[in-house]
Enzyme design. Structure first.
Site, PDB file in Angstrom:
ATOM      1  N   TYR A  53       0.821  -1.216   0.000  1.00 18.99           N
ATOM      2  CA  TYR A  53       0.000   0.000   0.000  1.00 18.99           C
ATOM      3  C   TYR A  53       0.855   1.266   0.000  1.00 18.99           C
ATOM      4  O   TYR A  53       0.442   2.279  -0.578  1.00 18.99           O
ATOM      5  CB  TYR A  53      -1.009  -0.029   1.162  1.00 18.99           C
ATOM      6  CG  TYR A  53      -2.094  -1.048   0.917  1.00 18.99           C
ATOM      7  CD1 TYR A  53      -3.133  -0.775   0.030  1.00 18.99           C
ATOM      8  CD2 TYR A  53      -2.050  -2.311   1.499  1.00 18.99           C
ATOM      9  CE1 TYR A  53      -4.104  -1.720  -0.250  1.00 18.99           C
ATOM     10  CE2 TYR A  53      -3.015  -3.267   1.230  1.00 18.99           C
ATOM     11  CZ  TYR A  53      -4.043  -2.972   0.365  1.00 18.99           C
ATOM     12  OH  TYR A  53      -5.003  -3.922   0.082  1.00 18.99           O
ATOM     13  N   ARG A  56       1.527   1.825  -3.595  1.00 19.23           N
ATOM     14  CA  ARG A  56       0.324   2.353  -4.284  1.00 19.23           C
ATOM     15  C   ARG A  56       0.155   3.839  -3.969  1.00 19.23           C
ATOM     16  O   ARG A  56      -0.168   4.651  -4.807  1.00 19.23           O
ATOM     17  CB  ARG A  56      -0.958   1.631  -3.821  1.00 19.23           C
ATOM     18  CG  ARG A  56      -0.950   0.124  -3.859  1.00 19.23           C
ATOM     19  CD  ARG A  56      -1.462  -0.389  -5.192  1.00 19.23           C
ATOM     20  NE  ARG A  56      -0.431  -0.348  -6.206  1.00 19.23           N
ATOM     21  CZ  ARG A  56       0.628  -1.163  -6.265  1.00 19.23           C
ATOM     22  NH1 ARG A  56       0.817  -2.091  -5.371  1.00 19.23           N
ATOM     23  NH2 ARG A  56       1.514  -1.048  -7.228  1.00 19.23           N
ATOM     24  N   VAL A  88      -9.815   3.427  -3.827  1.00 19.02           N
ATOM     25  CA  VAL A  88      -9.211   3.985  -2.622  1.00 19.02           C
ATOM     26  C   VAL A  88      -8.393   5.247  -2.953  1.00 19.02           C
ATOM     27  O   VAL A  88      -7.886   5.906  -2.058  1.00 19.02           O
ATOM     28  CB  VAL A  88      -8.346   2.932  -1.869  1.00 19.02           C
ATOM     29  CG1 VAL A  88      -9.220   1.817  -1.328  1.00 19.02           C
ATOM     30  CG2 VAL A  88      -7.239   2.372  -2.755  1.00 19.02           C
ATOM     31  N   ASP A  89      -8.292   5.577  -4.252  1.00 21.71           N
ATOM     32  CA  ASP A  89      -7.593   6.821  -4.602  1.00 21.71           C
ATOM     33  C   ASP A  89      -8.498   8.021  -4.297  1.00 21.71           C
ATOM     34  O   ASP A  89      -9.679   7.867  -3.989  1.00 21.71           O
ATOM     35  CB  ASP A  89      -7.131   6.792  -6.074  1.00 21.71           C
ATOM     36  CG  ASP A  89      -8.294   6.836  -7.075  1.00 21.71           C
ATOM     37  OD1 ASP A  89      -9.158   7.723  -6.958  1.00 21.71           O
ATOM     38  OD2 ASP A  89      -8.326   5.983  -7.988  1.00 21.71           O
ATOM     39  N   HIS A 104     -14.524   1.179  -0.118  1.00 20.54           N
ATOM     40  CA  HIS A 104     -13.400   0.314   0.266  1.00 20.54           C
ATOM     41  C   HIS A 104     -12.274   1.074   0.966  1.00 20.54           C
ATOM     42  O   HIS A 104     -11.147   0.611   1.001  1.00 20.54           O
ATOM     43  CB  HIS A 104     -12.858  -0.429  -0.970  1.00 20.54           C
ATOM     44  CG  HIS A 104     -13.836  -1.407  -1.552  1.00 20.54           C
ATOM     45  ND1 HIS A 104     -13.769  -1.884  -2.837  1.00 20.54           N
ATOM     46  CD2 HIS A 104     -14.917  -1.994  -0.993  1.00 20.54           C
ATOM     47  CE1 HIS A 104     -14.762  -2.724  -3.052  1.00 20.54           C
ATOM     48  NE2 HIS A 104     -15.489  -2.802  -1.951  1.00 20.54           N
TER      49      HIS A 104
HETATM   50  P1  OAD Z   1     -11.500  -4.407 -11.678  1.00 19.33           P
HETATM   51  O1  OAD Z   1     -10.043  -4.421 -11.991  1.00 19.33           O
HETATM   52  O2  OAD Z   1     -12.131  -5.670 -11.221  1.00 19.33           O
HETATM   53  O3  OAD Z   1     -12.306  -3.923 -12.952  1.00 19.33           O
HETATM   54  C1  OAD Z   1     -11.899  -2.815 -13.698  1.00 19.33           C
HETATM   55  C2  OAD Z   1     -12.886  -2.554 -14.800  1.00 19.33           C
HETATM   56  O4  OAD Z   1     -12.466  -1.372 -15.476  1.00 19.33           O
HETATM   57  C3  OAD Z   1     -12.969  -3.672 -15.862  1.00 19.33           C
HETATM   58  O5  OAD Z   1     -14.327  -3.943 -16.148  1.00 19.33           O
HETATM   59  C4  OAD Z   1     -12.246  -3.063 -17.080  1.00 19.33           C
HETATM   60  O6  OAD Z   1     -12.776  -3.512 -18.311  1.00 19.33           O
HETATM   61  C5  OAD Z   1     -12.541  -1.588 -16.876  1.00 19.33           C
HETATM   62  N1  OAD Z   1     -11.576  -0.674 -17.495  1.00 19.33           N
HETATM   63  C6  OAD Z   1     -10.268  -0.859 -17.809  1.00 19.33           C
HETATM   64  N2  OAD Z   1      -9.751   0.265 -18.353  1.00 19.33           N
HETATM   65  C7  OAD Z   1     -10.738   1.185 -18.363  1.00 19.33           C
HETATM   66  C8  OAD Z   1     -10.844   2.545 -18.787  1.00 19.33           C
HETATM   67  N3  OAD Z   1      -9.791   3.205 -19.303  1.00 19.33           N
HETATM   68  N4  OAD Z   1     -12.030   3.161 -18.647  1.00 19.33           N
HETATM   69  C9  OAD Z   1     -13.097   2.513 -18.113  1.00 19.33           C
HETATM   70  N5  OAD Z   1     -13.066   1.246 -17.706  1.00 19.33           N
HETATM   71  C10 OAD Z   1     -11.903   0.591 -17.827  1.00 19.33           C
HETATM   72  O7  OAD Z   1     -11.726  -3.204 -10.633  1.00 19.33           O
HETATM   73  P2  OAD Z   1     -12.965  -2.937  -9.668  1.00 19.33           P
HETATM   74  O8  OAD Z   1     -14.234  -3.416 -10.254  1.00 19.33           O
HETATM   75  O9  OAD Z   1     -12.876  -1.526  -9.235  1.00 19.33           O
HETATM   76  O10 OAD Z   1     -11.023  -3.936  -3.659  1.00 19.33           O
HETATM   77  O11 OAD Z   1     -12.585  -3.864  -8.433  1.00 19.33           O
HETATM   78  C11 OAD Z   1     -13.381  -3.860  -7.293  1.00 19.33           C
HETATM   79  C12 OAD Z   1     -12.553  -4.097  -6.076  1.00 19.33           C
HETATM   80  O12 OAD Z   1     -11.729  -5.246  -6.248  1.00 19.33           O
HETATM   81  C13 OAD Z   1     -11.557  -3.005  -5.767  1.00 19.33           C
HETATM   82  O13 OAD Z   1     -12.140  -1.934  -5.057  1.00 19.33           O
HETATM   83  C14 OAD Z   1     -10.503  -3.687  -4.961  1.00 19.33           C
HETATM   84  C15 OAD Z   1     -10.384  -4.947  -5.772  1.00 19.33           C
HETATM   85  O14 OAD Z   1      -9.910  -6.059  -5.135  1.00 19.33           O
HETATM   86  C16 OAD Z   1     -10.196  -4.018  -2.610  1.00 19.33           C
HETATM   87  O15 OAD Z   1      -8.986  -3.958  -2.694  1.00 19.33           O
HETATM   88  C17 OAD Z   1     -10.901  -4.191  -1.317  1.00 19.33           C
END
Ligand code: OAD
Length: 230
Positions: A53, A56, A88-89, A104
């Protein structure tokens, strides 16, 4: 003013240079999720978790909000915009969004490892081993780890229930309970889904797909909703 609620995820910050989790080259390809994002991981190797972290946080300080974050700020002229973010940003805040709820946690804050209610701003980028809370216990990142409760879910559900328009931007909808917020969107409310990948959206959702990266996607959304150029 109509209420526009946004559920954002890592993808909205991708164009700012922050890595997503589950894409190709995503963080969970390089790191073991249970080692760096679970209470067990912290118990087994707190230094490893702290370093993950810290790294990050250091990178975050070098990043800036992008067109998508700023587009959501511009929408505040037309809508009561509330952002529920899994990120978390702090890029929504730095862009200037006024209502941001972090599901989160927040990378730029530390919390006590014995009392999650004790939360502190971090100066700079590092939490050191031996930095302690006022009760004398080690400080840890203010991040919700897998297996931990998500206290912000209750207010997030209330915000979602009050939405007139719902936007999903840059989240794979893989992580619960965050993804279950879609179940609380009132019937008939349009749900705009902005993501360059094909997501599986529940069949009962009134979904409008904008298959674009966040910057372009928010611009398209802006023009659709306001009839004006962003
Ligand atoms: P993910 O990495 O699971 O999903 C990211 C999404 O963003 C995917 O659907 C990609 O297709 C999309 N993506 C990639 N580039 C993009 C762009 N330029 N514009 C728009 N979309 C784009 O991330 P989250 O769904 O945020 O939790 O993950 C949820 C949680 O899982 C996070 O908060 C974190 C992680 O583990 C914790 O750490 C507790």
């Amino acid at each position: 003013m109509k209420k526009l609620v946004v559920l954002s995820g890592a993808g909205i910050s991708a164009e700012s240079g922050i890595r997503t989790f589950r894409d190709m080259g995503g963080l969970w390809e390089e790191y073991d999720i249970m080692e760096v994002a679970s209470p067990q991981g912290w118990e087994n190797n707190p230094e490893l978790v702290q370093n993950f972290y810290n790294e990050r946080r250091k990178q975050l300080l070098e990043c800036s909000p992008n067109k998508a974050h700023y587009g959501l700020v511009k929408l505040e002229k037309y809508f009561d915009v509330e952002i529920i973010t899994q990120n978390v940003d702090d890029l929504h805040e730095r862009a200037g969004s006024s209502k941001v709820l972090h599901l989160h946690g927040e990378l730029r804050k530390a919390q006590s490892s014995v009392d999650p209610g004790l939360v502190y701003d971090i100066e700079g980028w590092e939490i050191k081993m031996r930095d302690t809370c006022e009760k004398g216990s080690q400080l840890r990142p203010n991040v919700v780890w897998f297996g931990e409760p998500v206290p912000a879910m209750m207010p997030a559900m209330d915000i979602t229930r009050g939405s007139d328009i719902f936007v999903v931007a840059g989240t794979s909808l893989n992580v619960y309970p965050a993804a279950s917020l879609l179940d609380y969107v009132p019937k008939g409310v349009p749900v705009y889904v902005i993501d360059p990948a094909d997501l599986s959206v529940p069949f009962n959702v009134n979904a409008h797909i904008i298959k674009e990266k966040a910057g372009k996607g928010i611009e398209i959304l802006f023009e659709k909703l306001t009839g004006e150029k962003m």
